[in-house]
Design a protein around this motif. Structure first.
Motif, PDB file in Angstrom:
ATOM      1  N   LYS A 102      89.455   3.729  60.417  1.00  0.00           N
ATOM      2  CA  LYS A 102      89.989   4.460  59.256  1.00  0.00           C
ATOM      3  C   LYS A 102      89.028   4.380  58.068  1.00  0.00           C
ATOM      4  CE  LYS A 102      94.874   4.287  60.432  1.00  0.00           C
ATOM      5  NZ  LYS A 102      94.729   5.465  61.242  1.00  0.00           N
ATOM      6  N   ILE A 103      88.315   3.284  57.944  1.00  0.00           N
ATOM      7  CA  ILE A 103      87.317   3.157  56.876  1.00  0.00           C
ATOM      8  C   ILE A 103      86.160   4.126  57.141  1.00  0.00           C
ATOM      9  CG2 ILE A 103      85.585   1.568  55.914  1.00  0.00           C
ATOM     10  CD1 ILE A 103      87.931  -0.576  56.496  1.00  0.00           C
ATOM     11  N   TYR A 104      85.730   4.187  58.385  1.00  0.00           N
ATOM     12  CA  TYR A 104      84.665   5.103  58.779  1.00  0.00           C
ATOM     13  C   TYR A 104      85.067   6.547  58.472  1.00  0.00           C
ATOM     14  CZ  TYR A 104      80.795   6.687  61.812  1.00  0.00           C
ATOM     15  OH  TYR A 104      79.652   7.259  62.314  1.00  0.00           O
ATOM     16  N   GLU A 105      86.291   6.916  58.834  1.00  0.00           N
ATOM     17  CA  GLU A 105      86.804   8.268  58.547  1.00  0.00           C
ATOM     18  C   GLU A 105      86.860   8.532  57.045  1.00  0.00           C
ATOM     19  OE1 GLU A 105      90.622   8.663  60.451  1.00  0.00           O
ATOM     20  OE2 GLU A 105      89.764   8.313  62.444  1.00  0.00           O
ATOM     21  N   LYS A 106      87.289   7.539  56.265  1.00  0.00           N
ATOM     22  CA  LYS A 106      87.393   7.703  54.808  1.00  0.00           C
ATOM     23  C   LYS A 106      86.010   7.948  54.200  1.00  0.00           C
ATOM     24  CE  LYS A 106      89.350   7.333  50.710  1.00  0.00           C
ATOM     25  NZ  LYS A 106      90.382   8.191  50.196  1.00  0.00           N
ATOM     26  N   ILE A 107      85.001   7.232  54.678  1.00  0.00           N
ATOM     27  CA  ILE A 107      83.645   7.432  54.172  1.00  0.00           C
ATOM     28  C   ILE A 107      83.156   8.836  54.526  1.00  0.00           C
ATOM     29  CG2 ILE A 107      81.236   6.677  54.355  1.00  0.00           C
ATOM     30  CD1 ILE A 107      82.418   3.818  54.891  1.00  0.00           C
ATOM     31  N   GLN A 108      83.399   9.275  55.754  1.00  0.00           N
ATOM     32  CA  GLN A 108      83.009  10.626  56.164  1.00  0.00           C
ATOM     33  C   GLN A 108      83.670  11.669  55.273  1.00  0.00           C
ATOM     34  OE1 GLN A 108      82.356  11.161  60.706  1.00  0.00           O
ATOM     35  NE2 GLN A 108      84.043   9.703  60.502  1.00  0.00           N
ATOM     36  N   ASP A 109      84.971  11.503  55.027  1.00  0.00           N
ATOM     37  CA  ASP A 109      85.703  12.452  54.185  1.00  0.00           C
ATOM     38  C   ASP A 109      85.195  12.429  52.743  1.00  0.00           C
ATOM     39  OD1 ASP A 109      87.219  13.100  56.398  1.00  0.00           O
ATOM     40  OD2 ASP A 109      88.975  11.920  55.769  1.00  0.00           O
ATOM     41  N   THR A 110      84.919  11.235  52.238  1.00  0.00           N
ATOM     42  CA  THR A 110      84.488  11.084  50.844  1.00  0.00           C
ATOM     43  C   THR A 110      83.098  11.670  50.617  1.00  0.00           C
ATOM     44  OG1 THR A 110      85.840   9.087  50.616  1.00  0.00           O
ATOM     45  CG2 THR A 110      84.090   9.398  48.994  1.00  0.00           C
ATOM     46  N   LEU A 111      82.177  11.396  51.546  1.00  0.00           N
ATOM     47  CA  LEU A 111      80.791  11.841  51.383  1.00  0.00           C
ATOM     48  C   LEU A 111      80.503  13.201  52.024  1.00  0.00           C
ATOM     49  CD1 LEU A 111      78.908   8.473  52.006  1.00  0.00           C
ATOM     50  CD2 LEU A 111      79.470   9.555  49.809  1.00  0.00           C
ATOM     51  N   HIS A 112      81.476  13.732  52.783  1.00  0.00           N
ATOM     52  CA  HIS A 112      81.318  15.018  53.467  1.00  0.00           C
ATOM     53  C   HIS A 112      80.149  15.008  54.442  1.00  0.00           C
ATOM     54  CE1 HIS A 112      84.308  16.422  50.668  1.00  0.00           C
ATOM     55  NE2 HIS A 112      83.539  16.056  49.670  1.00  0.00           N
ATOM     56  N   ILE A 113      80.003  13.892  55.167  1.00  0.00           N
ATOM     57  CA  ILE A 113      78.998  13.785  56.221  1.00  0.00           C
ATOM     58  C   ILE A 113      79.642  13.141  57.440  1.00  0.00           C
ATOM     59  CG2 ILE A 113      76.992  13.658  54.694  1.00  0.00           C
ATOM     60  CD1 ILE A 113      76.976  10.599  55.110  1.00  0.00           C
ATOM     61  N   GLN A 114      78.990  13.293  58.566  1.00  0.00           N
ATOM     62  CA  GLN A 114      79.408  12.641  59.809  1.00  0.00           C
ATOM     63  C   GLN A 114      78.467  11.464  60.073  1.00  0.00           C
ATOM     64  OE1 GLN A 114      82.199  13.819  61.679  1.00  0.00           O
ATOM     65  NE2 GLN A 114      82.389  14.906  59.736  1.00  0.00           N
TER      66      GLN A 114
END
Length: 164
Positions: A102-114
């Motif tokens: 969930k932390i990994y997903e949150k970072i992806q969502d926040t930074l708009h990168i995969q």
């Protein structure tokens, strides 16, 4: 969301290209030179963009397929640039069961990168890793050499803000 990776535009300099060409000339006729050439090219540019692979291919007369095959086979090579701040989220067992996904997903969502991508401004890149040896602090992420533990998704924005 698109599955295509976002790419930071290639920004190699003339000086980097001159260093690359000089290094290739020094190794060109040596047997087994591709690995050291790729390693040194990555040292020059920080990664192996397609533009650099093409120069190596042309100068060493090695097919692009072979260069790409070697560059993607060995984990030491990066085809995407790394950000000024390299984020690594542990997805090892201890971290994962405590919510690192969930932390990994949150970072992806926040930074708009995969994962494996770099933000277009070159500031952040994101990767998953397996066990950083801090299982007692699970879930854990690192930004460069700084370790953050016992995280929740709500912690992500505040941590990233420190690097803005």
């Amino acid at each position: 969301m698109s599955l295509a990776k976002k790419t930071v535009p290639f920004q190699g300099t003339k000086e980097q290209e001159e260093r690359l060409l000089e290094m290739i000339r020094a190794h060109k006729d040596q047997k087994g030179a591709l690995m050291p050439v790729l390693q040194q090219a990555q040292d020059i540019y920080g990664y192996l963009p397609i533009e650099v692979q093409k120069i190596i291919s042309d100068e060493m007369q090695i097919p692009m397929e072979k260069i790409y095959g070697v560059a993607t086979f060995y984990s030491q090579f990066a085809l995407q640039p790394k950000g000024k701040y390299r984020i690594s989220v542990c997805l090892g067992t201890a971290c994962y069961v405590k919510g690192s996904g969930k932390i990994y997903e949150k970072i992806q969502d926040t930074l708009h990168i995969q994962g494996g991508e770099c933000t277009l401004d070159g500031k952040f890149s994101l990767e998953a890793c397996r066990c950083v040896g801090a299982c007692g602090l699970a879930p854990v992420m690192m930004i460069n050499d700084e370790v953050y533990g016992r995280l929740t998704p709500d912690d992500v924005q505040g941590i990233l803000d420190k690097y803005e």
